[in-house]
Motif scaffolding. Structure first.
Motif, mmCIF file in Angstrom:
data_model
loop_
_atom_site.group_PDB
_atom_site.id
_atom_site.type_symbol
_atom_site.label_atom_id
_atom_site.label_comp_id
_atom_site.label_asym_id
_atom_site.label_seq_id
_atom_site.Cartn_x
_atom_site.Cartn_y
_atom_site.Cartn_z
ATOM 1 N N ASP A 322 -0.756 -0.427 -18.726
ATOM 2 C CA ASP A 322 -1.384 -0.514 -17.416
ATOM 3 C C ASP A 322 -0.534 0.177 -16.364
ATOM 4 O O ASP A 322 0.694 0.288 -16.490
ATOM 5 N N GLY A 323 -1.201 0.641 -15.299
ATOM 6 C CA GLY A 323 -0.502 1.101 -14.124
ATOM 7 C C GLY A 323 -0.311 -0.050 -13.159
ATOM 8 O O GLY A 323 -0.823 -1.163 -13.366
ATOM 9 N N SER A 324 0.441 0.184 -12.086
ATOM 10 C CA SER A 324 0.703 -0.904 -11.146
ATOM 11 C C SER A 324 0.914 -0.325 -9.753
ATOM 12 O O SER A 324 1.723 0.578 -9.560
ATOM 13 N N LEU A 325 0.155 -0.859 -8.785
ATOM 14 C CA LEU A 325 0.335 -0.513 -7.380
ATOM 15 C C LEU A 325 0.937 -1.734 -6.696
ATOM 16 O O LEU A 325 0.331 -2.808 -6.698
ATOM 17 N N VAL A 326 2.158 -1.582 -6.151
ATOM 18 C CA VAL A 326 2.862 -2.704 -5.522
ATOM 19 C C VAL A 326 2.959 -2.434 -4.025
ATOM 20 O O VAL A 326 3.444 -1.381 -3.602
ATOM 21 N N LEU A 327 2.479 -3.382 -3.229
ATOM 22 C CA LEU A 327 2.521 -3.278 -1.774
ATOM 23 C C LEU A 327 3.476 -4.325 -1.219
ATOM 24 O O LEU A 327 3.440 -5.488 -1.638
ATOM 25 N N ASN A 328 4.335 -3.893 -0.280
ATOM 26 C CA ASN A 328 5.274 -4.812 0.361
ATOM 27 C C ASN A 328 4.691 -5.311 1.673
ATOM 28 O O ASN A 328 4.217 -4.527 2.497
ATOM 29 N N VAL A 329 4.721 -6.629 1.868
ATOM 30 C CA VAL A 329 4.219 -7.239 3.104
ATOM 31 C C VAL A 329 5.411 -7.804 3.870
ATOM 32 O O VAL A 329 6.155 -8.647 3.351
ATOM 33 N N ALA A 330 5.624 -7.301 5.099
ATOM 34 C CA ALA A 330 6.800 -7.709 5.880
ATOM 35 C C ALA A 330 6.582 -9.063 6.542
ATOM 36 O O ALA A 330 5.468 -9.426 6.931
ATOM 37 N N ALA A 331 7.658 -9.809 6.677
ATOM 38 C CA ALA A 331 7.611 -11.094 7.383
ATOM 39 C C ALA A 331 7.239 -10.857 8.843
ATOM 40 O O ALA A 331 7.604 -9.840 9.441
ATOM 41 N N ASN A 332 6.480 -11.800 9.414
ATOM 42 C CA ASN A 332 6.047 -11.780 10.823
ATOM 43 C C ASN A 332 5.078 -10.634 11.130
ATOM 44 O O ASN A 332 4.810 -10.355 12.302
ATOM 45 N N ALA A 333 4.571 -9.938 10.095
ATOM 46 C CA ALA A 333 3.596 -8.874 10.342
ATOM 47 C C ALA A 333 2.272 -9.472 10.794
ATOM 48 O O ALA A 333 1.892 -10.574 10.362
ATOM 49 N N THR A 334 1.572 -8.775 11.686
ATOM 50 C CA THR A 334 0.267 -9.260 12.172
ATOM 51 C C THR A 334 -0.875 -8.794 11.291
ATOM 52 O O THR A 334 -1.992 -9.284 11.418
ATOM 53 N N LEU A 335 -0.631 -7.814 10.403
ATOM 54 C CA LEU A 335 -1.668 -7.212 9.567
ATOM 55 C C LEU A 335 -2.806 -6.666 10.423
ATOM 56 O O LEU A 335 -3.984 -6.797 10.097
ATOM 57 N N GLY A 336 -2.422 -6.079 11.552
ATOM 58 C CA GLY A 336 -3.420 -5.500 12.441
ATOM 59 C C GLY A 336 -3.536 -6.259 13.736
ATOM 60 O O GLY A 336 -3.475 -5.686 14.828
ATOM 61 N N ALA A 337 -3.708 -7.554 13.659
ATOM 62 C CA ALA A 337 -3.780 -8.416 14.833
ATOM 63 C C ALA A 337 -3.616 -9.851 14.372
ATOM 64 O O ALA A 337 -4.075 -10.217 13.276
#
Length: 463
Positions: A322-337
């Motif tokens: 399998d392939g793998s796409l890994v996304l990092n999510v930063a602490a305190n991020a608003t994810l847009g709003a």
């Protein structure tokens, strides 16, 4: 029993005799005391395949007609209109035989005509007696037969007829003789001065019509009208079924379908009560490509990422992993709003020269406000996701359904093994909303005959 997960997949299975009618099959032309008066009449050819109209064509050089009769045709390529004209040299009725071509099939239609002769003028100038004529609306027919020469099935032959004195209808009766074995009179309704008569012949099933080797024959029809009798011949022929041809060579295999599997299509991200990411985390999206049932190389690309999300790694899938796409999510991020609760990332998976779209959705799992004396709750359990894939796609043609459905169970984005699934419960399959499961296990084999036009299969993890 609790349902821990569910998924649905729809399979679709995409799966006649010719006939020709003429808007007019007979006509009576006015005549003098000895011949027809020049005139014409039209009839349109309409070809059908089942309930669908199909193009028909007529080659004028193939049309058989008596002397003195001409046939012309317009330029309509679908339903041509023929004009049958008679000249003053025509002294008796007759039949125009018209071969109609529908693709590779030819059906011969017949247009019959009669002449209403004018009575001769008497010696003293008084009008002569009106001529007596009869019109037979059907003077030949093909009977479906087996290749051995026996009738394929029971059928009927209808012969409409009418009598005329001058141009006025008159009572008329008919008698049939020379019937071959297997054909008998079923009904015989006399014509009146206001309606056609009808002779109905019944054809038995499995009859040789006199002899299996005989291909055609005639029946004598004797019409009686206004004290006069007229003999006409009705021709029948056998439409024998051709012998079955040999089995053709096997066609070349079709191209295997290209498909992709995305192992994680949705994930909740722990956030504070204010809508900010509670702690740095990662989102792992496994994926794979298939050509037919074989793994194939596959790469992934994505649309714009929300604020606070960056690419961690992007490993292509191979023919063995399998392939793998890994996304990092930063602490305190608003994810847009901070007020935004959900969003989507468009994924494009490229395999075997094809690009297939998938949609990954994320939602904020906002933490509830802590009460004055309430303690912080323990972290929730990882979400369970159930995905169904089909080894040969979901669209099939001509009832050639053959595929294997597989239920993939993910917990927190990671696919579970068979043992881990068994520890949670059992995967059960339901077809078209049935209350009872048709099968259990993580795979379900679908063969030809299992799907009629369309079927919905739902997999549920029950524990």
């Amino acid at each position: 029993m609790a349902v821990l997960g569910t998924a649905q997949i729809t399979l679709v299975d995409l799966t006649d005799a010719y006939g020709v009618v003429m808007t007019s099959e007979s006509h009576t032309f006015p005549g003098s005391t000895s011949a027809a008066l020049a005139g014409s009449v039209t009839t349109q050819i309409v070809a059908m395949r089942g309930a669908e109209q199909v193009p028909a064509s007529v080659v004028l050089s193939e049309v058989s007609k008596p002397a003195g009769v001409t046939v012309t045709m317009d330029s309509d390529k679908t339903s041509p209109t023929l004009t049958v004209a008679v000249s003053g040299s025509v002294t008796s009725g007759g039949v125009v035989r018209i071969p109609v071509h529908i693709g590779d099939v030819t059906i011969v239609k017949e247009f019959s005509f009669a002449i209403a002769f004018k009575g001769a003028t008497g010696a003293q100038g008084a009008a002569g007696a009106s001529a007596t004529t009869v019109v037979c609306g059907n003077d030949s027919q093909s009977i479906p037969c087996t290749s051995a020469g026996s009738t394929s099935a029971a059928s009927t032959i209808t012969i409409p007829f009418a009598g005329y004195v001058g141009t006025s209808r008159a009572a008329c009766t008919v008698a049939a003789s020379g019937l071959p074995s297997g054909i008998s009179v079923s009904a015989n309704t006399a014509a009146t001065d206001s309606a056609d008569g009808s002779l109905v012949l019944a054809v038995e099933a499995g009859s040789a019509l006199g002899s299996a080797a005989a291909l055609s024959g005639t029946i004598t029809l004797t019409f009686s009208c206004n004290g006069k009798t007229f003999a006409r011949s009705f021709g029948w022929s056998k439409a024998k079924a051709g012998a079955a041809g040999g089995t053709g060579a096997q066609g070349a295999p079709g191209m295997p379908a290209t498909s992709v599997v995305c192992g994680n299509e949705a994930q909740a991200i722990p956030c504070t009560a204010g809508g900010l990411v509670a702690a740095a985390c990662t989102i792992t999206i496994p994926f794979a490509g298939y050509v037919g049932t074989s793994r194939a190389a596959c790469t992934a690309s994505y649309s714009a990422l929300p604020s606070g999300v960056t690419l961690g790694s992007n490993t292509a899938a191979t023919a063995s992993a399998d392939g793998s796409l890994v996304l990092n999510v930063a602490a305190n991020a608003t994810l847009g709003a901070a007020a935004t609760l959900t969003g989507a990332i468009e994924l494009t998976l490229s395999c075997n020269g094809q690009k297939l779209a998938k949609l990954f959705t994320w939602t904020k799992a906002n933490k509830g406000q802590t009460g004055a004396t309430g303690a912080t709750g323990s972290p929730g359990a990882d979400a369970l996701t159930l995905v169904v894939t089909s080894s040969n796609g979901t669209i099939f043609k001509n009832s050639s359904v053959s595929t294997v459905l597989t239920a993939h169970v993910y917990k927190g984005g990671a696919e579970l093994t068979a043992a881990q699934i068994a520890a949670l419960g059992t995967v059960k399959w339901y077809k078209d909303g049935a209350a009872s499961a048709t099968a259990t296990g993580t795979t379900l084999t679908i063969d030809a005959g299992d799907v009629a036009n369309k079927a919905d299969y739902v997999a549920k993890l029950e524990g």
